[in-house]
Design a protein around this motif. Structure first.
Motif, PDB file in Angstrom:
ATOM      1  N   VAL A 151     -12.658 132.159  45.464  1.00 56.20           N
ATOM      2  CA  VAL A 151     -12.310 132.337  44.056  1.00 56.20           C
ATOM      3  C   VAL A 151     -10.923 132.966  43.928  1.00 56.20           C
ATOM      4  CG1 VAL A 151     -12.894 133.591  41.952  1.00 56.20           C
ATOM      5  CG2 VAL A 151     -14.689 132.443  43.247  1.00 56.20           C
ATOM      6  N   VAL A 152     -10.654 134.012  44.718  1.00 58.32           N
ATOM      7  CA  VAL A 152      -9.358 134.694  44.664  1.00 58.32           C
ATOM      8  C   VAL A 152      -8.221 133.724  44.982  1.00 58.32           C
ATOM      9  CG1 VAL A 152      -7.933 136.426  45.833  1.00 58.32           C
ATOM     10  CG2 VAL A 152     -10.261 137.007  45.135  1.00 58.32           C
ATOM     11  N   GLU A 153      -8.362 132.954  46.059  1.00 53.75           N
ATOM     12  CA  GLU A 153      -7.291 132.038  46.451  1.00 53.75           C
ATOM     13  C   GLU A 153      -7.186 130.858  45.485  1.00 53.75           C
ATOM     14  OE1 GLU A 153      -5.198 132.932  48.438  1.00 53.75           O
ATOM     15  OE2 GLU A 153      -6.136 134.361  49.799  1.00 53.75           O
ATOM     16  N   GLY A 154      -8.321 130.327  45.038  1.00 45.72           N
ATOM     17  CA  GLY A 154      -8.296 129.173  44.151  1.00 45.72           C
ATOM     18  C   GLY A 154      -7.721 129.489  42.781  1.00 45.72           C
ATOM     19  N   TYR A 155      -8.083 130.642  42.221  1.00 46.36           N
ATOM     20  CA  TYR A 155      -7.557 131.024  40.911  1.00 46.36           C
ATOM     21  C   TYR A 155      -6.051 131.268  40.998  1.00 46.36           C
ATOM     22  CZ  TYR A 155      -7.334 133.255  36.322  1.00 46.36           C
ATOM     23  OH  TYR A 155      -7.018 133.561  35.011  1.00 46.36           O
TER      24      TYR A 155
ATOM     25  N   LEU B 164      -9.423 128.534  57.804  1.00 47.11           N
ATOM     26  CA  LEU B 164     -10.419 128.827  56.775  1.00 47.11           C
ATOM     27  C   LEU B 164      -9.735 129.203  55.470  1.00 47.11           C
ATOM     28  CD1 LEU B 164     -13.302 129.472  55.793  1.00 47.11           C
ATOM     29  CD2 LEU B 164     -13.032 131.751  56.809  1.00 47.11           C
ATOM     30  N   LYS B 165      -8.641 129.953  55.557  1.00 45.29           N
ATOM     31  CA  LYS B 165      -7.930 130.350  54.339  1.00 45.29           C
ATOM     32  C   LYS B 165      -7.394 129.125  53.607  1.00 45.29           C
ATOM     33  CE  LYS B 165      -4.532 133.603  52.537  1.00 45.29           C
ATOM     34  NZ  LYS B 165      -3.598 134.697  52.822  1.00 45.29           N
ATOM     35  N   ARG B 166      -6.883 128.145  54.357  1.00 46.45           N
ATOM     36  CA  ARG B 166      -6.396 126.926  53.716  1.00 46.45           C
ATOM     37  C   ARG B 166      -7.543 126.202  53.019  1.00 46.45           C
ATOM     38  NH1 ARG B 166      -3.053 125.619  50.671  1.00 46.45           N
ATOM     39  NH2 ARG B 166      -3.067 123.422  50.179  1.00 46.45           N
ATOM     40  N   ARG B 167      -8.715 126.184  53.657  1.00 41.26           N
ATOM     41  CA  ARG B 167      -9.878 125.552  53.038  1.00 41.26           C
ATOM     42  C   ARG B 167     -10.264 126.288  51.759  1.00 41.26           C
ATOM     43  NH1 ARG B 167     -15.396 126.522  53.373  1.00 41.26           N
ATOM     44  NH2 ARG B 167     -16.723 124.725  52.912  1.00 41.26           N
ATOM     45  N   GLN B 168     -10.127 127.632  51.767  1.00 42.21           N
ATOM     46  CA  GLN B 168     -10.426 128.402  50.565  1.00 42.21           C
ATOM     47  C   GLN B 168      -9.468 128.033  49.437  1.00 42.21           C
ATOM     48  OE1 GLN B 168     -10.133 132.362  52.165  1.00 42.21           O
ATOM     49  NE2 GLN B 168     -12.327 132.513  52.585  1.00 42.21           N
ATOM     50  N   TYR B 169      -8.169 127.870  49.753  1.00 46.30           N
ATOM     51  CA  TYR B 169      -7.204 127.428  48.757  1.00 46.30           C
ATOM     52  C   TYR B 169      -7.677 126.131  48.104  1.00 46.30           C
ATOM     53  CZ  TYR B 169      -3.260 130.469  50.191  1.00 46.30           C
ATOM     54  OH  TYR B 169      -2.433 131.523  50.440  1.00 46.30           O
ATOM     55  N   GLU B 170      -7.969 125.141  48.950  1.00 43.49           N
ATOM     56  CA  GLU B 170      -8.260 123.796  48.454  1.00 43.49           C
ATOM     57  C   GLU B 170      -9.574 123.749  47.682  1.00 43.49           C
ATOM     58  OE1 GLU B 170      -8.139 121.695  52.099  1.00 43.49           O
ATOM     59  OE2 GLU B 170      -5.933 121.576  52.154  1.00 43.49           O
ATOM     60  N   ARG B 171     -10.598 124.385  48.231  1.00 40.09           N
ATOM     61  CA  ARG B 171     -11.906 124.384  47.579  1.00 40.09           C
ATOM     62  C   ARG B 171     -11.851 125.144  46.261  1.00 40.09           C
ATOM     63  NH1 ARG B 171     -17.312 127.309  49.875  1.00 40.09           N
ATOM     64  NH2 ARG B 171     -18.889 126.018  48.850  1.00 40.09           N
ATOM     65  N   GLY B 172     -11.214 126.307  46.279  1.00 42.28           N
ATOM     66  CA  GLY B 172     -11.106 127.115  45.072  1.00 42.28           C
ATOM     67  C   GLY B 172     -10.255 126.451  44.009  1.00 42.28           C
ATOM     68  N   LYS B 173      -9.173 125.808  44.430  1.00 41.27           N
ATOM     69  CA  LYS B 173      -8.319 125.146  43.460  1.00 41.27           C
ATOM     70  C   LYS B 173      -9.067 123.999  42.781  1.00 41.27           C
ATOM     71  CE  LYS B 173      -3.797 123.026  42.828  1.00 41.27           C
ATOM     72  NZ  LYS B 173      -2.558 122.521  43.458  1.00 41.27           N
ATOM     73  N   HIS B 174      -9.845 123.235  43.547  1.00 40.50           N
ATOM     74  CA  HIS B 174     -10.613 122.127  42.953  1.00 40.50           C
ATOM     75  C   HIS B 174     -11.607 122.657  41.930  1.00 40.50           C
ATOM     76  CE1 HIS B 174     -14.156 119.413  42.817  1.00 40.50           C
ATOM     77  NE2 HIS B 174     -13.218 118.517  42.648  1.00 40.50           N
TER      78      HIS B 174
ATOM     79  N   LEU C 141      -7.997 127.431  30.486  1.00 37.09           N
ATOM     80  CA  LEU C 141      -7.746 128.548  31.395  1.00 37.09           C
ATOM     81  C   LEU C 141      -8.558 129.778  31.019  1.00 37.09           C
ATOM     82  CD1 LEU C 141      -3.902 128.575  32.136  1.00 37.09           C
ATOM     83  CD2 LEU C 141      -5.738 128.520  33.806  1.00 37.09           C
ATOM     84  N   GLU C 142      -8.776 129.984  29.737  1.00 39.26           N
ATOM     85  CA  GLU C 142      -9.559 131.141  29.291  1.00 39.26           C
ATOM     86  C   GLU C 142     -10.974 131.092  29.845  1.00 39.26           C
ATOM     87  OE1 GLU C 142     -10.890 133.401  25.153  1.00 39.26           O
ATOM     88  OE2 GLU C 142      -9.664 131.592  25.079  1.00 39.26           O
ATOM     89  N   THR C 143     -11.564 129.893  29.849  1.00 39.24           N
ATOM     90  CA  THR C 143     -12.904 129.750  30.419  1.00 39.24           C
ATOM     91  C   THR C 143     -12.881 130.005  31.916  1.00 39.24           C
ATOM     92  OG1 THR C 143     -13.480 128.128  28.726  1.00 39.24           O
ATOM     93  CG2 THR C 143     -14.869 128.189  30.692  1.00 39.24           C
ATOM     94  N   ALA C 144     -11.854 129.503  32.602  1.00 36.95           N
ATOM     95  CA  ALA C 144     -11.740 129.740  34.044  1.00 36.95           C
ATOM     96  C   ALA C 144     -11.653 131.231  34.348  1.00 36.95           C
ATOM     97  CB  ALA C 144     -10.524 129.007  34.593  1.00 36.95           C
ATOM     98  N   SER C 145     -11.041 131.993  33.435  1.00 39.32           N
ATOM     99  CA  SER C 145     -10.863 133.430  33.653  1.00 39.32           C
ATOM    100  C   SER C 145     -12.160 134.224  33.503  1.00 39.32           C
ATOM    101  CB  SER C 145      -9.820 133.988  32.680  1.00 39.32           C
ATOM    102  OG  SER C 145      -8.568 133.365  32.870  1.00 39.32           O
TER     103      SER C 145
ATOM    104  N   LEU D 148     -19.420 126.518  43.775  1.00 42.71           N
ATOM    105  CA  LEU D 148     -18.034 126.198  44.080  1.00 42.71           C
ATOM    106  C   LEU D 148     -17.849 124.694  44.265  1.00 42.71           C
ATOM    107  CD1 LEU D 148     -17.058 129.094  46.506  1.00 42.71           C
ATOM    108  CD2 LEU D 148     -15.961 128.583  44.309  1.00 42.71           C
ATOM    109  N   ASP D 149     -18.880 124.036  44.745  1.00 41.50           N
ATOM    110  CA  ASP D 149     -18.816 122.587  44.944  1.00 41.50           C
ATOM    111  C   ASP D 149     -19.364 121.807  43.748  1.00 41.50           C
ATOM    112  OD1 ASP D 149     -17.711 122.838  47.526  1.00 41.50           O
ATOM    113  OD2 ASP D 149     -19.701 123.244  48.354  1.00 41.50           O
ATOM    114  N   THR D 150     -19.986 122.513  42.818  1.00 37.91           N
ATOM    115  CA  THR D 150     -20.501 121.879  41.591  1.00 37.91           C
ATOM    116  C   THR D 150     -20.069 122.731  40.398  1.00 37.91           C
ATOM    117  OG1 THR D 150     -22.601 123.047  41.886  1.00 37.91           O
ATOM    118  CG2 THR D 150     -22.469 120.779  42.717  1.00 37.91           C
TER     119      THR D 150
END
Length: 320
Positions: A222-226, A268-278, A289-293, A308-310
């Motif tokens: 969540v931290v990396e994706g946001y 793993l950190k790169r995977r966190q970026y990609e998964r969180g960003k999606h 963005l307000e809802t994402a926050s 995270l995947d759904t």
């Protein structure tokens, strides 16, 4: 750089702890060229301007109330190692409290000290910038910290053949997005600390708390994706080429560096970026963005591993 002095420091590890942190710092710095922090005219103000602009831009697009740390440090590699030895010592303290003495504690201490030396040396040569929320700090009211490792930023910009000022600004925006997250969620540091301590404690007892590590991984995703989501909206330039070139440089490194990256969990950190960003892109597209926050409202609002995947399952759960 003096590899002999580094090896001598590791061999001289002493004390009662499983890692001799003083020797670790000495050995890591001996094995690492510090690099220069002789700033060019106007460079210090350029760092400060990048941080201010990033703060204002992230505030504008996110609506989050936060500020950057009072102290922003421009470091060389030795400065970064010193700062992070303290961090690693705090995090590993739980392990030391539970560590068995063993039949050959001096040998184990030397091996552990050597392992931490390799880790800190590698990271010290590669970390570009860092927002440090001071996890597990003895004084929880201490200000968080924001670091820029100038020699690494310049070396990476040169290797990538990109404008160093633009590259530095990109790094500043990314680190400030993390400041926004921890500023918007005062509970986040404690949440991460608890999962970290719980996971390390069970490891030191010879077991593995899968739940604690899964929750920690989900929170970091969540931290990396946001942060990636905010970067897309807040950075005042296109940066796909910077991300692509940086990823290509990491993938093109030699086998020893690739092995170290895997052992350190940087893949793993790169995977966190990609998964969180999606996850966040899906939420922002479906709503805004307000809802994402909403993830920063409290621990109950963090998505689970399955959510995270759904992302729409998370949206149904927290929708007001």
């Amino acid at each position: 750089m003096n590899l002999y002095r580094s090896a001598r420091a590791v061999a001289g590890a002493s004390g009662d702890d499983v890692i001799d942190w003083k020797s670790t710092a000495e050995a890591a710095k001996a094995a690492t060229d510090p690099g220069s922090i002789a700033l060019a005219p106007g460079e210090r103000e350029a760092y400060a301007r990048d941080v201010r602009d990033a703060r204002d831009g992230v505030r504008s697009v996110s609506g989050l109330e936060f500020d950057v740390p009072a102290t922003v440090e421009i470091q060389n590699r030795h400065h970064w190692i010193d700062a992070n030895v303290a961090t690693f010592e705090r995090v590993m303290g739980t392990l030391e409290d539970h560590a068995p003495s063993g039949a050959f504690p001096a040998v184990a201490r030397t091996l552990n000290t050597g392992s931490m030396t390799v880790l800190l040396s590698f990271l010290g040569r590669n970390v570009l910038g860092q927002y440090d929320p001071l996890l597990l700090a003895e004084a929880p009211d201490d200000d968080h910290a924001l670091y820029f490792v100038r020699p690494n930023i310049l070396a990476a910009a040169d290797a990538l053949e990109v404008d160093p000022d633009r590259f530095r600004r990109w790094i500043a925006f990314h680190e400030v997005t993390h400041a926004a997250e921890f500023g918007a969620a005062p509970w986040l540091s404690e949440h991460l600390e608890q999962r970290m301590e719980q996971g390390i404690a069970t490891l030191s007892e010879g077991s593995f708390d899968r739940s604690a590590f899964r929750e920690l991984d989900a929170a970091m995703t969540v931290v990396e994706g946001y942060a990636e989501l905010l970067m897309d909206h807040a950075f005042d330039d296109e940066y796909a080429d910077l991300r692509r070139k940086l990823d290509e440089r990491r993938q093109g490194r030699g086998p020893i560096q690739q092995l170290l990256r895997r052992l350190l969990g940087l893949g793993l950190k790169r995977r966190q970026y990609e998964r969180g960003k999606h996850f966040f892109e899906t939420i922002a597209k479906a709503r805004d963005l307000e809802t994402a926050s909403l993830v920063w409202e409290g621990p109950a609002y963090l998505p689970s591993h399955s959510e995270l995947d759904t992302p729409k399952a998370w949206l149904r759960r927290v929708d007001r």
